[in-house]
Design a protein around this motif. Structure first.
Motif, PDB file in Angstrom:
ATOM      1  N   THR A  25       0.713  -1.078   0.003  1.00 35.88           N
ATOM      2  CA  THR A  25       0.159  -0.018  -0.053  1.00 35.88           C
ATOM      3  C   THR A  25       0.928   1.187  -0.061  1.00 35.88           C
ATOM      4  O   THR A  25       2.004   1.127   0.193  1.00 35.88           O
ATOM      5  CB  THR A  25      -0.872  -0.168   1.310  1.00 35.88           C
ATOM      6  OG1 THR A  25      -0.098   0.256   2.389  1.00 35.88           O
ATOM      7  CG2 THR A  25      -1.669  -1.277   1.292  1.00 35.88           C
ATOM      8  N   GLY A  26       0.196   2.506  -0.341  1.00 39.41           N
ATOM      9  CA  GLY A  26       0.951   3.636  -0.307  1.00 39.41           C
ATOM     10  C   GLY A  26       1.850   4.050  -1.619  1.00 39.41           C
ATOM     11  O   GLY A  26       2.924   4.815  -1.149  1.00 39.41           O
ATOM     12  N   SER A  41      -8.975   2.132   4.153  1.00 39.26           N
ATOM     13  CA  SER A  41      -8.524   2.549   5.341  1.00 39.26           C
ATOM     14  C   SER A  41      -9.587   3.431   6.191  1.00 39.26           C
ATOM     15  O   SER A  41     -10.093   4.354   5.507  1.00 39.26           O
ATOM     16  CB  SER A  41      -7.350   3.339   5.483  1.00 39.26           C
ATOM     17  OG  SER A  41      -6.770   3.742   6.799  1.00 39.26           O
ATOM     18  N   ALA A  83      -1.520  -6.101   9.176  1.00 39.73           N
ATOM     19  CA  ALA A  83      -0.764  -4.921   8.661  1.00 39.73           C
ATOM     20  C   ALA A  83       0.697  -4.622   9.009  1.00 39.73           C
ATOM     21  O   ALA A  83       0.682  -4.529  10.190  1.00 39.73           O
ATOM     22  CB  ALA A  83      -1.606  -3.802   8.810  1.00 39.73           C
ATOM     23  N   GLN A 130       3.485  -1.798   8.865  1.00 41.02           N
ATOM     24  CA  GLN A 130       3.981  -0.386   8.459  1.00 41.02           C
ATOM     25  C   GLN A 130       5.350   0.013   8.722  1.00 41.02           C
ATOM     26  O   GLN A 130       5.767   0.385   8.271  1.00 41.02           O
ATOM     27  CB  GLN A 130       2.845   0.513   8.911  1.00 41.02           C
ATOM     28  CG  GLN A 130       1.474   0.224   8.407  1.00 41.02           C
ATOM     29  CD  GLN A 130       1.238   0.324   7.134  1.00 41.02           C
ATOM     30  OE1 GLN A 130       1.903   0.774   6.293  1.00 41.02           O
ATOM     31  NE2 GLN A 130       0.241  -0.684   6.481  1.00 41.02           N
ATOM     32  N   ASP A 131       5.799  -0.667   9.957  1.00 37.71           N
ATOM     33  CA  ASP A 131       7.031  -0.520  10.351  1.00 37.71           C
ATOM     34  C   ASP A 131       8.054  -1.435   9.383  1.00 37.71           C
ATOM     35  O   ASP A 131       7.755  -2.553   9.305  1.00 37.71           O
ATOM     36  CB  ASP A 131       7.305  -0.767  11.616  1.00 37.71           C
ATOM     37  CG  ASP A 131       6.340   0.367  12.597  1.00 37.71           C
ATOM     38  OD1 ASP A 131       6.181   1.308  12.209  1.00 37.71           O
ATOM     39  OD2 ASP A 131       5.928  -0.239  13.786  1.00 37.71           O
ATOM     40  N   ASN A 150       3.467  -1.932   3.995  1.00 39.05           N
ATOM     41  CA  ASN A 150       4.053  -1.140   2.923  1.00 39.05           C
ATOM     42  C   ASN A 150       5.217  -1.398   2.036  1.00 39.05           C
ATOM     43  O   ASN A 150       5.539  -2.849   2.049  1.00 39.05           O
ATOM     44  CB  ASN A 150       5.099   0.078   4.035  1.00 39.05           C
ATOM     45  CG  ASN A 150       6.239  -0.584   4.775  1.00 39.05           C
ATOM     46  OD1 ASN A 150       6.695  -1.583   4.247  1.00 39.05           O
ATOM     47  ND2 ASN A 150       6.503  -0.083   5.905  1.00 39.05           N
TER      48      ASN A 150
END
Length: 352
Positions: free
Chosen positions: A151-152, A245, A287, A289-290, A319
């Motif tokens: 994502t992103g 989201s 999820a 993200q880090d 990510n």
């Protein structure tokens, strides 16, 4: 006059000691003749002589291909070293991940890093449908599957280009709504075999603002939210779906949420990340993200494999860096050959 006793031969050779002398003479003559005919052959001619207490040599060995029998003086060929005899090809090391640090546009990406035409989703969709093949006897009845969504994407163009080129084709790529040249990025992702989605923000979250046209809000009402949604989807042709989201306030407002879901489903788009049960919708199990370090990737991969074995399938939102790391780690073979752990497209989980 008759003489008594056994008959005697001439010279007294038969009977008595004379007979033994005759046999000795005959044996000596035979040995002499044999020695004259065979005993003086040169070495290598095949003649052998065995004496008591010695081990007789074995059968003659044919000379090597490059040494003829008529040339006994040719040097013997030595055996090659063991390393030279080992022709087994060592296991190939994993291909290094492509790193792109250039600020490329989608068109420049496809020009500098042309994809294999066989990967294209457009080509696959245009091809005639292949009827399902019967499963082989003894094959795994149903694979246990993991779907990954990066994502992103879109804001960092170098990272976006690297994810498109380096991530396995089964990893879905989700681009931020409002990304410049979103249609071009989606086309590039599909050319590399990736399903492309659009990040959809429902409710104000960290990093967003109420005036952002890319954000849907409960207080705007269904009409305005649908207008914004239609504008986002119009900029993303050939998107497979959306990655949602959502805030708690939006999730608890059915009046605001239901029209959006109905519009997405009417457009035939899959909905990823929404923690509700609905057609063409699937919630994320995890999820990331880090950024994961090497040890973290190995640990999380083991945890995901355990989750997949328990549930049969799992979906991970991550990510781009984590998605690529997890995809590479997931390809390690399973300890149990009876269990097939597959990395699959996100649409295959939703359609099931």
């Amino acid at each position: 006059m008759a003489i008594s006793g056994p008959p005697r031969s001439v010279f007294g050779l038969f009977g008595g000691p004379g007979f033994i002398v005759a046999l000795a003479l005959l044996l000596g003559a035979g040995i002499f003749i044999t020695y004259q005919t065979t005993g003086d052959r040169k070495a290598g001619s095949g003649a052998t002589l065995s004496l008591p207490g010695n081990v007789a040599p074995g059968p003659a060995v044919p000379p090597p291909a490059n040494q003829t029998a008529s040339d006994p003086a040719a040097p013997l060929q030595t055996m090659p070293p063991m390393a030279a005899q080992d022709t087994a090809t060592p296991a190939a090391a994993p291909a290094p991940m492509i790193e792109i640090d250039e600020d490329l546009s989608p068109a420049e990406l496809l020009e500098q890093y042309p994809p294999d035409p066989a990967l294209s989703l457009d080509a696959a969709e245009a091809a005639p449908a292949v009827p399902p093949q019967p499963r082989r006897t003894g094959a795994v009845a149903e694979a246990q599957r993991l779907a990954l969504v990066a994502t992103g994407l879109g804001l960092d163009r170098a990272l976006t280009a690297q994810a498109i080129v380096a991530a396995p084709a089964d990893v879905a790529l989700s681009f931020g709504a409002g990304t410049e040249d979103l249609a071009g990025w989606i086309a590039a992702a599909r050319a590399y075999g990736h399903e492309a989605l659009v990040d959809l923000q429902l409710g104000v979250a960290s990093g967003t603002h109420e005036t952002d046209e890319r954000v849907l809000l409960t207080e705007l009402g269904p009409a305005e939210n649908l207008r914004r949604l239609d504008a986002i989807l119009a900029a993303a042709p050939k998107a497979t779906g959306v990655t949602i989201s959502i805030t708690d306030s939006f999730l608890g407002d059915a009046t605001a949420l239901t029209p959006i879901l109905e519009r997405l489903q009417a457009a035939g788009l899959i909905i990823v990340g929404l923690p509700v049960t609905a057609p063409r919708t699937i919630a994320a199990d995890r999820a990331f993200q880090d950024t994961l370090e090497d040890a973290g990737v190995a640990r999380e991969t083991l945890a995901l494999k355990s989750l997949v074995r328990q549930r049969g399938a799992a979906l991970v939102l991550a990510n781009p860096e984590n998605a690529m790391a997890l995809a590479r780690s997931w390809s390690q073979p399973s300890q149990d050959p009876a269990v097939e752990l597959s990395l699959v497209r996100v649409s295959s989980l939703v359609e099931d």
